[in-house]
Design a protein around this motif. Structure first.
Motif, PDB file in Angstrom:
ATOM      1  N   GLY A 127       0.810  -1.207   0.000  1.00 31.49           N
ATOM      2  CA  GLY A 127       0.000   0.000   0.000  1.00 31.49           C
ATOM      3  C   GLY A 127       0.841   1.253   0.000  1.00 31.49           C
ATOM      4  O   GLY A 127       2.079   1.214  -0.024  1.00 31.49           O
ATOM      5  N   GLU A 128       0.133   2.393   0.036  1.00 31.91           N
ATOM      6  CA  GLU A 128       0.800   3.689  -0.034  1.00 31.91           C
ATOM      7  C   GLU A 128       0.898   4.382   1.315  1.00 31.91           C
ATOM      8  O   GLU A 128       1.940   4.947   1.649  1.00 31.91           O
ATOM      9  N   SER A 129      -0.174   4.371   2.088  1.00 25.97           N
ATOM     10  CA  SER A 129      -0.154   5.061   3.387  1.00 25.97           C
ATOM     11  C   SER A 129      -1.185   4.431   4.299  1.00 25.97           C
ATOM     12  O   SER A 129      -2.195   3.883   3.847  1.00 25.97           O
ATOM     13  N   LEU A 130      -0.927   4.526   5.594  1.00 29.07           N
ATOM     14  CA  LEU A 130      -1.853   4.031   6.613  1.00 29.07           C
ATOM     15  C   LEU A 130      -2.742   5.189   7.055  1.00 29.07           C
ATOM     16  O   LEU A 130      -2.247   6.276   7.373  1.00 29.07           O
ATOM     17  N   CYS A 131      -4.047   4.961   7.075  1.00 30.54           N
ATOM     18  CA  CYS A 131      -5.011   6.029   7.375  1.00 30.54           C
ATOM     19  C   CYS A 131      -5.675   5.882   8.741  1.00 30.54           C
ATOM     20  O   CYS A 131      -6.086   6.890   9.314  1.00 30.54           O
ATOM     21  N   CYS A 132      -5.804   4.664   9.253  1.00 38.62           N
ATOM     22  CA  CYS A 132      -6.507   4.503  10.521  1.00 38.62           C
ATOM     23  C   CYS A 132      -6.027   3.243  11.228  1.00 38.62           C
ATOM     24  O   CYS A 132      -5.567   2.288  10.593  1.00 38.62           O
ATOM     25  N   MET A 133      -6.132   3.279  12.546  1.00 39.89           N
ATOM     26  CA  MET A 133      -5.833   2.144  13.411  1.00 39.89           C
ATOM     27  C   MET A 133      -6.836   2.158  14.553  1.00 39.89           C
ATOM     28  O   MET A 133      -6.980   3.161  15.249  1.00 39.89           O
ATOM     29  N   LEU A 143      -5.755  -5.395  17.078  1.00 40.95           N
ATOM     30  CA  LEU A 143      -5.794  -4.105  16.409  1.00 40.95           C
ATOM     31  C   LEU A 143      -6.228  -4.298  14.966  1.00 40.95           C
ATOM     32  O   LEU A 143      -5.971  -5.338  14.357  1.00 40.95           O
ATOM     33  N   ALA A 144      -6.870  -3.288  14.420  1.00 44.43           N
ATOM     34  CA  ALA A 144      -7.295  -3.289  13.016  1.00 44.43           C
ATOM     35  C   ALA A 144      -6.674  -2.085  12.334  1.00 44.43           C
ATOM     36  O   ALA A 144      -6.692  -0.971  12.871  1.00 44.43           O
ATOM     37  N   THR A 145      -6.106  -2.295  11.136  1.00 45.70           N
ATOM     38  CA  THR A 145      -5.450  -1.233  10.387  1.00 45.70           C
ATOM     39  C   THR A 145      -5.982  -1.232   8.957  1.00 45.70           C
ATOM     40  O   THR A 145      -6.484  -2.236   8.450  1.00 45.70           O
ATOM     41  N   GLY A 146      -5.845  -0.095   8.306  1.00 40.79           N
ATOM     42  CA  GLY A 146      -6.259   0.053   6.915  1.00 40.79           C
ATOM     43  C   GLY A 146      -5.831   1.400   6.392  1.00 40.79           C
ATOM     44  O   GLY A 146      -5.573   2.339   7.156  1.00 40.79           O
ATOM     45  N   GLY A 147      -5.752   1.521   5.069  1.00 41.67           N
ATOM     46  CA  GLY A 147      -5.322   2.783   4.472  1.00 41.67           C
ATOM     47  C   GLY A 147      -5.513   2.766   2.972  1.00 41.67           C
ATOM     48  O   GLY A 147      -6.339   2.029   2.419  1.00 41.67           O
ATOM     49  N   LYS A 148      -4.718   3.598   2.304  1.00 44.62           N
ATOM     50  CA  LYS A 148      -4.793   3.723   0.854  1.00 44.62           C
ATOM     51  C   LYS A 148      -4.094   2.539   0.207  1.00 44.62           C
ATOM     52  O   LYS A 148      -2.900   2.317   0.429  1.00 44.62           O
ATOM     53  N   GLU A 149      -4.860   1.788  -0.587  1.00 46.70           N
ATOM     54  CA  GLU A 149      -4.392   0.547  -1.211  1.00 46.70           C
ATOM     55  C   GLU A 149      -3.857  -0.437  -0.171  1.00 46.70           C
ATOM     56  O   GLU A 149      -2.966  -1.235  -0.442  1.00 46.70           O
ATOM     57  N   ASN A 150      -4.410  -0.335   1.036  1.00 55.27           N
ATOM     58  CA  ASN A 150      -4.052  -1.233   2.128  1.00 55.27           C
ATOM     59  C   ASN A 150      -5.354  -1.639   2.805  1.00 55.27           C
ATOM     60  O   ASN A 150      -5.903  -0.896   3.615  1.00 55.27           O
ATOM     61  N   ASP A 151      -5.854  -2.822   2.446  1.00 58.44           N
ATOM     62  CA  ASP A 151      -7.166  -3.259   2.927  1.00 58.44           C
ATOM     63  C   ASP A 151      -7.093  -3.657   4.394  1.00 58.44           C
ATOM     64  O   ASP A 151      -6.016  -3.669   5.012  1.00 58.44           O
ATOM     65  N   LEU A 152      -8.253  -4.000   4.943  1.00 56.69           N
ATOM     66  CA  LEU A 152      -8.378  -4.307   6.365  1.00 56.69           C
ATOM     67  C   LEU A 152      -7.456  -5.454   6.778  1.00 56.69           C
ATOM     68  O   LEU A 152      -7.393  -6.494   6.112  1.00 56.69           O
ATOM     69  N   GLN A 153      -6.760  -5.253   7.908  1.00 56.48           N
ATOM     70  CA  GLN A 153      -5.913  -6.285   8.509  1.00 56.48           C
ATOM     71  C   GLN A 153      -6.106  -6.276  10.019  1.00 56.48           C
ATOM     72  O   GLN A 153      -6.199  -5.207  10.629  1.00 56.48           O
ATOM     73  N   LEU A 154      -6.178  -7.461  10.604  1.00 55.38           N
ATOM     74  CA  LEU A 154      -6.280  -7.618  12.057  1.00 55.38           C
ATOM     75  C   LEU A 154      -4.971  -8.182  12.570  1.00 55.38           C
ATOM     76  O   LEU A 154      -4.453  -9.173  12.031  1.00 55.38           O
ATOM     77  N   TRP A 155      -4.456  -7.570  13.647  1.00 58.28           N
ATOM     78  CA  TRP A 155      -3.171  -7.948  14.223  1.00 58.28           C
ATOM     79  C   TRP A 155      -3.359  -8.341  15.680  1.00 58.28           C
ATOM     80  O   TRP A 155      -4.171  -7.753  16.397  1.00 58.28           O
ATOM     81  N   ASP A 156      -2.589  -9.315  16.102  1.00 60.57           N
ATOM     82  CA  ASP A 156      -2.522  -9.738  17.504  1.00 60.57           C
ATOM     83  C   ASP A 156      -1.164  -9.332  18.052  1.00 60.57           C
ATOM     84  O   ASP A 156      -0.120  -9.686  17.477  1.00 60.57           O
ATOM     85  N   LEU A 157      -1.175  -8.563  19.160  1.00 60.15           N
ATOM     86  CA  LEU A 157       0.088  -8.089  19.729  1.00 60.15           C
ATOM     87  C   LEU A 157       0.946  -9.239  20.244  1.00 60.15           C
ATOM     88  O   LEU A 157       2.164  -9.090  20.383  1.00 60.15           O
ATOM     89  N   GLY A 158       0.348 -10.390  20.506  1.00 65.10           N
ATOM     90  CA  GLY A 158       1.137 -11.541  20.912  1.00 65.10           C
ATOM     91  C   GLY A 158       1.846 -12.217  19.755  1.00 65.10           C
ATOM     92  O   GLY A 158       2.851 -12.902  19.951  1.00 65.10           O
ATOM     93  N   ARG A 159       1.348 -12.011  18.534  1.00 61.09           N
ATOM     94  CA  ARG A 159       1.970 -12.561  17.323  1.00 61.09           C
ATOM     95  C   ARG A 159       2.052 -11.456  16.273  1.00 61.09           C
ATOM     96  O   ARG A 159       1.273 -11.405  15.325  1.00 61.09           O
TER      97      ARG A 159
END
Length: 414
Positions: A127-133, A143-159
């Motif tokens: 992607g190009e830039s991160l817009c929200c977390m 956590l959930a992240t997404g941005g420009k040309e960066n679709d939804l992703q879910l992250w676990d701080l333990g992994r």
């Protein structure tokens, strides 16, 4: 009873931060910054609560500074400069006493006191830039992240090495062209397994992470080619409130997959929207310098406050209510006044009852006979008509038919 709003001046103007207290009768505002010592780098780009009691505020600035403001002490208690990534701070969260930050370059960091315990996530591998977390309210380690040309992703701080869920784009359109992706905001549903996103390309999508499907289970278009900028979950489980860059607030039903109604009162680009978790209140701020409070049940505008600067973020306390509480000092005089008025009203009722006992019943006066209405006289062709109705007069026969007289025939002679 308190609503906190960071006030942001747009383009080379000083950013401000203020607190707002709204009741049915009055609105009070207070600035927390020294206006003479502000610069454009002090612009507030993100904000969240710092504790469970909602007495501390975490502020993320454009200069990658994170400040902590204590509402009880009415002062800033901490300020820290970030050293990871580049760009403004676009997301803040709190996990087990530690602060989580996300910057535009894609670096998501869990800050610990020791550097060996810090967790870093590269959320912008594609992607190009991160817009929200956004943080899952039910599971603070997700956590959930997404941005420009960066679709939804879910992250676990333990992994933190790989995302636990990575969304897949919708299928190509009717012309077999790829649909662009630009996630502008994310909202977790109450069951924590469904996630809703809004996009700059006027799309709202719903993902079910437990179904094993990476594509959205629901994709709907909101508005007429309007860029969606923010989204918030309402007090109803299946409804979200979406703001657009053209100054529209749309109440969408994710169960039916359609927009219910557009809330009125906005004129500028909506920057942030927040809803009360139990009550039907929604607050929104936009570049038209107004703070608006709506009732989602009646769809009416309750308050519209002008704050003299372009607004960027808004937060609402859990105990926010337009009706004064019983423990408030301001509500006690009003309660006493109502009690006194009620006592006076009861005394007046007693006096009326005593007076009514000594009133002697008098016979009613006879009613006067009603006079009959006389009909007017009409004149038709010089003649007067009496007793006839003015609406349907009886007309005399003006023409008389005369019978033809038979001619007497003379007898013929001879």
């Amino acid at each position: 009873m308190c609503m906190l709003v960071p006030r942001l001046e747009y383009l080379r103007v000083r950013p401000l931060q203020s607190g707002i207290q709204i009741t049915e009768s009055e609105v009070q505002t207070k600035n927390f910054h020294n206006l003479t010592a502000l610069e454009q780098q002090n612009e507030i780009c993100s904000m969240c609560w710092g504790d469970d009691d909602q007495h501390q505020l975490l502020l993320g600035l454009r200069s990658q500074q994170v400040k902590v403001y204590d509402t009880e002490q009415s002062a800033f208690t901490m300020c820290r400069q970030l050293s990871s990534g580049s760009g403004p701070v676009i997301g803040l969260a709190k996990h087990q006493g530690a602060v989580i930050t996300a910057v535009e370059s894609g670096a998501v960091t869990l800050w610990r006191f020791e550097e060996s315990e810090r967790v870093t996530i590269d959320a912008l591998a594609i992607g190009e830039s991160l817009c929200c977390m956004r943080q899952n309210p039910g599971q603070s380690n997700v956590l959930a992240t997404g941005g420009k040309e960066n679709d939804l992703q879910l992250w676990d701080l333990g992994r933190p090495e790989q995302p636990v869920f990575r969304a897949k784009n919708v299928r190509p359109d009717m012309l077999d062209l790829r649909v662009p992706v630009w996630v502008s905001d994310i909202a977790f549903m109450e069951d924590s397994r469904r996630v809703a996103t809004c996009h700059r390309h006027s799309a709202v999508r719903l993902y079910d992470t437990a179904s094993g499907q990476r594509r959205p289970v629901l994709s709907m278009t909101v508005g007429d080619d309007e860029p969606l900028t923010c989204m918030a979950l309402t007090h109803r489980q299946h409804q979200v409130l979406v703001g657009s860059g053209r100054g529209r607030l749309e109440l969408c039903d994710l169960r039916m997959g359609r927009s219910l109604q557009a809330l009125k009162g906005l004129a500028g680009s909506v920057r942030s929207v927040v809803c009360h978790p139990q009550l039907p209140y929604a607050a929104s701020v936009s570049l038209d310098r107004f703070l608006l409070v709506h009732d989602l049940d009646t769809r009416k505008l309750l308050h519209k406050v002008y704050l003299k600067s372009r607004l960027n973020c808004v937060l609402m306390r859990r105990d926010f209510s337009l009706v004064p509480q019983e423990g408030d000092a301001e509500a006690e005089p009003a309660a006493d006044a109502t009690d006194v008025a009620a006592d006076e009203f009861e005394d007046e009722e007693d006096d009326l009852q005593i007076v009514e006992e000594f009133i002697v019943d008098e016979p009613p006066e006879p009613e006067a006979p009603k006079k009959k209405r006389k009909l007017p006289k009409l004149k038709v062709s010089g003649q007067e008509m009496e007793g006839s109705s003015p609406r349907k007069p009886k007309l005399p026969k003006l023409v008389t038919l005369s019978k033809k007289k038979k001619k007497k025939t003379k007898p013929r002679e001879g």
